[in-house]
Every structure is written in C-alpha cells, then in structure tokens.
Design a protein around this motif. Sequence first.
Motif, short mmCIF file in Angstrom:
data_model
loop_
_atom_site.label_atom_id
_atom_site.label_comp_id
_atom_site.label_asym_id
_atom_site.label_seq_id
_atom_site.Cartn_x
_atom_site.Cartn_y
_atom_site.Cartn_z
N LYS A 154 -8.13 -6.55 3.56
CA LYS A 154 -8.36 -5.40 4.44
C LYS A 154 -7.72 -5.58 5.81
CE LYS A 154 -12.22 -3.03 6.73
NZ LYS A 154 -13.69 -2.85 6.79
N GLU A 155 -7.80 -6.79 6.36
CA GLU A 155 -7.32 -7.03 7.72
C GLU A 155 -5.80 -6.91 7.86
OE1 GLU A 155 -9.16 -7.20 10.45
OE2 GLU A 155 -10.77 -6.72 9.04
N ARG A 156 -5.09 -6.96 6.72
CA ARG A 156 -3.62 -6.91 6.80
C ARG A 156 -3.06 -5.61 6.24
NH1 ARG A 156 -0.76 -12.60 5.86
NH2 ARG A 156 0.64 -11.61 7.38
N LEU A 157 -3.94 -4.60 6.12
CA LEU A 157 -3.52 -3.31 5.58
C LEU A 157 -3.72 -2.20 6.62
CD1 LEU A 157 -2.50 -1.67 3.15
CD2 LEU A 157 -4.89 -1.40 2.44
N VAL A 158 -2.65 -1.41 6.82
CA VAL A 158 -2.69 -0.21 7.65
C VAL A 158 -2.47 0.99 6.73
CG1 VAL A 158 -1.62 1.04 9.58
CG2 VAL A 158 -1.67 -1.48 9.58
N VAL A 159 -3.32 1.99 6.83
CA VAL A 159 -3.12 3.22 6.06
C VAL A 159 -2.51 4.27 6.99
CG1 VAL A 159 -4.21 5.12 4.81
CG2 VAL A 159 -4.94 2.76 4.38
N ASP A 160 -1.36 4.76 6.58
CA ASP A 160 -0.65 5.80 7.32
C ASP A 160 -1.11 7.16 6.79
OD1 ASP A 160 1.17 7.69 8.26
OD2 ASP A 160 2.87 6.32 8.18
N VAL A 161 -1.90 7.85 7.57
CA VAL A 161 -2.36 9.18 7.16
C VAL A 161 -1.61 10.24 7.97
CG1 VAL A 161 -4.61 8.68 6.14
CG2 VAL A 161 -4.43 8.80 8.60
N SER A 162 -0.30 10.09 8.00
CA SER A 162 0.54 11.09 8.65
C SER A 162 0.31 12.45 8.01
CB SER A 162 2.00 10.69 8.56
OG SER A 162 2.21 9.49 9.30
N SER A 173 -5.76 -3.16 -1.20
CA SER A 173 -6.59 -3.83 -0.21
C SER A 173 -7.03 -5.20 -0.72
CB SER A 173 -7.82 -2.98 0.11
OG SER A 173 -8.62 -3.58 1.10
N SER A 174 -7.33 -5.27 -1.99
CA SER A 174 -7.71 -6.55 -2.60
C SER A 174 -6.54 -7.52 -2.62
CB SER A 174 -8.23 -6.31 -4.02
OG SER A 174 -8.52 -7.53 -4.66
N LEU A 198 -0.53 5.53 -2.37
CA LEU A 198 -1.93 5.93 -2.56
C LEU A 198 -2.07 7.33 -3.13
CD1 LEU A 198 -3.46 4.64 0.81
CD2 LEU A 198 -3.23 3.42 -1.38
N PHE A 199 -0.95 8.05 -3.28
CA PHE A 199 -1.02 9.45 -3.69
C PHE A 199 -0.08 9.74 -4.87
CE2 PHE A 199 -2.44 9.32 0.68
CZ PHE A 199 -3.53 10.18 0.69
N PRO A 200 -0.34 9.17 -6.04
CA PRO A 200 0.49 9.52 -7.20
C PRO A 200 0.38 11.01 -7.49
CG PRO A 200 -1.49 8.33 -7.89
CD PRO A 200 -1.43 8.23 -6.40
N ASN A 201 1.53 11.65 -7.64
CA ASN A 201 1.55 13.11 -7.86
C ASN A 201 0.81 13.87 -6.76
OD1 ASN A 201 2.96 12.89 -10.41
ND2 ASN A 201 1.03 12.18 -11.29
N ALA A 202 0.86 13.30 -5.55
CA ALA A 202 0.27 13.92 -4.35
C ALA A 202 -1.25 14.01 -4.41
CB ALA A 202 0.88 15.29 -4.08
N LYS A 203 -1.88 13.21 -5.29
CA LYS A 203 -3.34 13.20 -5.39
C LYS A 203 -3.85 11.80 -5.06
CE LYS A 203 -3.51 16.92 -8.81
NZ LYS A 203 -3.73 17.91 -7.71
N PHE A 204 -4.85 11.73 -4.19
CA PHE A 204 -5.34 10.44 -3.71
C PHE A 204 -5.94 9.61 -4.84
CE2 PHE A 204 -8.96 7.91 -2.05
CZ PHE A 204 -8.20 6.97 -1.36
N SER A 205 -5.61 8.32 -4.83
CA SER A 205 -6.13 7.37 -5.82
C SER A 205 -6.91 6.28 -5.12
CB SER A 205 -4.98 6.75 -6.63
OG SER A 205 -5.45 5.65 -7.39
N LEU A 206 -8.23 6.35 -5.19
CA LEU A 206 -9.07 5.30 -4.62
C LEU A 206 -8.83 3.97 -5.33
CD1 LEU A 206 -11.27 4.38 -2.69
CD2 LEU A 206 -12.98 5.20 -4.35
N GLU A 207 -8.55 4.04 -6.61
CA GLU A 207 -8.30 2.82 -7.38
C GLU A 207 -7.08 2.08 -6.83
OE1 GLU A 207 -6.45 0.24 -10.25
OE2 GLU A 207 -5.65 2.24 -9.80
N ARG A 208 -6.02 2.81 -6.47
CA ARG A 208 -4.83 2.17 -5.91
C ARG A 208 -5.12 1.56 -4.55
NH1 ARG A 208 0.98 4.93 -7.14
NH2 ARG A 208 0.87 4.92 -9.42
N LEU A 209 -5.91 2.27 -3.73
CA LEU A 209 -6.27 1.74 -2.42
C LEU A 209 -7.06 0.45 -2.57
CD1 LEU A 209 -6.49 1.89 0.65
CD2 LEU A 209 -8.48 3.38 0.35
N ARG A 210 -8.02 0.44 -3.46
CA ARG A 210 -8.81 -0.76 -3.68
C ARG A 210 -7.94 -1.92 -4.15
NH1 ARG A 210 -13.79 2.38 -6.70
NH2 ARG A 210 -15.20 2.55 -4.89
#
Length: 267
Positions: free
Chosen positions: A135-143, A130-131, A115-127
């Motif tokens: 959604k129900e089978r995805l865990v986001v690790d925000v360590s 998830s698609s 989700l963080f290409p070049n350490a920058k968040f990508s909403l497009e990648r998350l979407r």
Amino acid sequence: MSAQPRRHSLFRPCIDLHDGQVKQIVGGTLSDSAPESLKTNFVASQSPADFARMYHEHNLEGVHVIKLGKGNDDAARQALAAWPGGLQVGGGITDENARQWLDAGASKVIVTSFLFPNAKFSLERLRRLSSEVGKERLVVDVSCRRRGDSWLVAMNKWQDITDMEVNQDSLDMLSEYCSEFLIHAADVEGLCQGIDQELVSKLGEWVRIPTTYAGGAKDISDLDLVDELSGGRVDLTYGSALDIFGGTLVHFLDLVEKNKAAKARSA
C-alpha cells in the motif's frame, strides 16, 4: 496543550514524457486514434535526468514521472537513475511490471488504466496490485473529466470515461489500498486558464491521504488558492505555465521558495 500547526499545500513537480522527451501537452488532445490532434506546448532540450537532478538539488519531494504512451521506458529509467528513490512513475503500470519499476529506483508506482478493464473498475485488480507492491508504494491516479456536476475517472490518456465517480465514497475505498492520490483535471490540463476550483475544494473535503492536483495552474498565487480551498490537504503541480517548461507565467525558483516557507509554517 497547543494545537498542531496545520499543513500547507506544496508545489509538486512533474516530468511528463512523450516519445522519450520531456514535454508539456494539452491533456485532452492526447489520443492513439488521432495522433494529429495532439497539441504540444513545450518540448525540453534537457533530458529527463536533467530535470530529476534539478528537482533533487532543490529537495522537491513527490515528483511524478508520467509516461504518456509507448517509447518512454528508457527515458523514465534515466530519470529514476538520476534520483533513485526520489521519483514516482506512472503510465502503463500493471501488477506484472510494477515491481520492475520499483527495482529501477521508483519510490512509488502510479496506476490508473490497469484498474479499469473495459473502462469498468476492478477492485480485484486494485487488491492484487496493492498486495504486490505494498500500500505504501502505490499511488492511484484518479484523473478525471467533468460530466455535469460530477467528475468521472478518465483513463487511456484521459480519452475513455470510466464508471467511477470521484467522490467521498470512491476515494475512501481506494485509500484502503494506496498511500497517495494523483488527480489531473484533464479538461483544464495544459491550458493555463486556471485550476478547477470546485474540484480542489471538494478534494479538500474528501481526501484522507496525501493528494496532488494538476491542471490549469497559471499563477504563483494558485498555490495559495489551493491551500485555502483545500485546507492544505491538496498539493499542486504546475506544468505549461512554468519557466522550466517554456512558460512565462510562473518562475520555478519562486515555487522552491514558496515550498520552503510552507514547510516552515507547517513545522
């Protein structure tokens, strides 16, 4: 009409894989560029499948299997095969391989670095991810790692700091696309010096979906502390302190009993 009993925090187990073995390491020392800096607390003689079967025997849900670097795919598949549908898997998950891990028996996939290409968040990648898996089978690790009064998401084995702060706004946004959070406090991971109490308290205020915190747990009373600080909204993973990982501070079977009691109180 009587009030619903409040939820109570539970113990959530882990299987951390490094070089194909179940290990407990000091989180902040894992680095591709300086492998000699790695500090290992424990290397298990049992296989990943042995741990999966043990967790299954005690009905411990929400187990996360984390592949720390390359060379762990076979070990992860062994664990998944031992408890199909009972384990979450993370480490190197992308939109291209996530479905394969679900097909291999993972209940959910866990993602950070993708989700963080070049350490920058990508909403497009998350979407996209998830698609792909739902959604129900995805865990986001925000360590995360602490920087001043804030916590910033850390990726690439917790070595690279990203542009995302862990706070109410970011967690609300992420929860639109996933069903669960996993949050390692990387600065205290593997040190057995206590949990990040301030972070756990904040998570209790911020999260709206199931959340597991890992990092620093060193006493069985830490589970009660997390329950108190988070209002029962955050679960706790124990690592190096546990007797099943070579520790002497916390007994695994005591945590199994704590879970039974917590579920009974929440029923």
